[in-house]
Design a protein around this motif. Sequence first.
Motif, short mmCIF file in Angstrom:
data_model
loop_
_atom_site.label_atom_id
_atom_site.label_comp_id
_atom_site.label_asym_id
_atom_site.label_seq_id
_atom_site.Cartn_x
_atom_site.Cartn_y
_atom_site.Cartn_z
N LYS A 372 0.83 -1.20 0.00
CA LYS A 372 0.00 0.00 0.00
C LYS A 372 0.87 1.25 0.00
CE LYS A 372 -3.62 2.38 2.63
NZ LYS A 372 -4.44 2.39 3.87
N LYS A 375 2.15 1.76 -3.49
CA LYS A 375 1.10 2.25 -4.40
C LYS A 375 0.83 3.73 -4.21
CE LYS A 375 -1.46 -2.13 -4.59
NZ LYS A 375 -2.75 -2.80 -4.26
N GLU A 376 0.92 4.19 -2.98
CA GLU A 376 0.60 5.59 -2.68
C GLU A 376 1.78 6.52 -2.90
OE1 GLU A 376 -0.81 5.41 1.33
OE2 GLU A 376 -2.80 4.65 0.76
N ARG A 377 2.95 5.97 -3.12
CA ARG A 377 4.14 6.80 -3.33
C ARG A 377 4.05 7.49 -4.70
NH1 ARG A 377 9.88 6.99 -4.49
NH2 ARG A 377 10.85 8.04 -2.70
N THR A 378 4.29 8.78 -4.74
CA THR A 378 4.19 9.53 -5.99
C THR A 378 5.53 9.72 -6.69
OG1 THR A 378 4.37 11.63 -4.77
CG2 THR A 378 2.15 10.78 -5.21
#
Length: 515
Positions: A372, A375-378
Amino acid sequence: MKIVTGQVMAEVDRISIQDRGIPSLSLMESAGRATARHFHRCCGDPSARVLILCGKGNNGGDGLVAARNLLGFGYRPRVVLTHSPEELSEDSRINFERYRCLPLSRWSVWDPEQGDEVFEGNPVVLDSLLGTGAKGEPRSPYGDLIERANDCASWCFGVDIASGINSDTGEVAGEAVGCRSTLTFGLPMVGHFRWDGIDYTGTLSVADIGFPKDVTDRVEAEAELITQEWARENLPRYTRSVHKGDRGRVLIVAGSAAMLGAAVLCSRAAIRTGAGLTTLAIPKSLNASIKGILPEVMTLPLPENDNGEFSEEALKKILSFADSMDSIGVGPGLGRSEGVRSMVRGLVAKTNLPMVVDADGLFALSDEEGRKILKERTAETVLTPHPGEFLRLCGENLGMEDLKKESWERCRALSKELEVSILLKGPATAIGSPDGRILINRSGHPAMSQGGMGDILTGMVATFLGEGLIPQEAAGLAAYVHGRAAEWAYCETGSRTVSASEVADSLSKVFRELG
């Protein structure tokens, strides 16, 4: 360079002949000449006993053209046909007649009872038995000849694809010729890289035999092969006025009391690859040791636990320091304590810098919470797992055999799911990206199957990220240079193995080669 299926390559052949009017005999002549030239470069000994095994299809015709051309190089090859001349394909039969009329030609039709005499003296075998269209287990006489070649040849050279390999999948159903080197034509095929195909292919080369470029440019690719030309085009270049700040500031977060070497190798690779400034975040008790080993590297001594691993308190200082960096490499030799896990997760979640994660860093992210966070890392991210780490990241009930059959598909799918680039290590390393594109690297040598290689690779990827390359290009370039450096190290040492340090020392040779 595109990697295609055998089916696509057969269509390229058909379009070239039927739609573009290129005579099939001209393509066969070009293929056979290229085969002879490349075989001569590999063998280099016209006095060698050479046996050319020719099937009844057009792959056998390539071998017959090669036999004729090898006579011109001073070889005295012996041709063995699987079938009588009357049963050969039309083009193969024409080239058989061209070969047979030469004064020094030698040929026979395969007779199992004469097999001992044919293979006497452990000849070098040029495998021209089966081509791209062959599927399933080779039947007699092909299976018999393949078995004999594997048992009796001093070494084998493959024409287009080693006989017995499925060109679309790399699967070997039964017997396949184990080649030291293979020459293919136009574009490489999936079977050269996947499943068992990579072991039977040996060293792979690709010859241009005259397929129209616009035809090969339009075909659908399964993946893209990293070549020396690709690496040269993507290698960052600098003007004479460059200074250290222009070449990237790289932060390496690695090492523990038990695995100090991983931090050393990773940092050393960053320096050798060209990082302008390299800083190593290290448990504070190891700081003095690092200073003595790597004087070029700056250090960031950080809080640690009783086992000499980073504690959770290290995160705050790393985050503060990272603001002045261009990229981060995290994972080699960290250990797997809860403090390390927490530190890695916080670093991945709270930094906005390009990052490569390897080894214990991957372990810290291999559960649902870790996925998760990814996935949330930009920011741009590269993961560099070996197959075991990759299976753990997938979070599915997969086995090694599943991954062996579906490595490209699985790499592509996980890259899309996590929205990161993934470098899946292996003899044909696959580099996936979220857009579905797959790069394949085939540089390297079995002698590099030693500990520490991943630490070198991590430092290299971190450096290329710091120089501004996008993740898939940074990972692909690092994989190619890393493997090529191992090839240089093997050639220079002649040893059964090369160490990670020897690979690091050989990086400069590869960069000089790329110009």
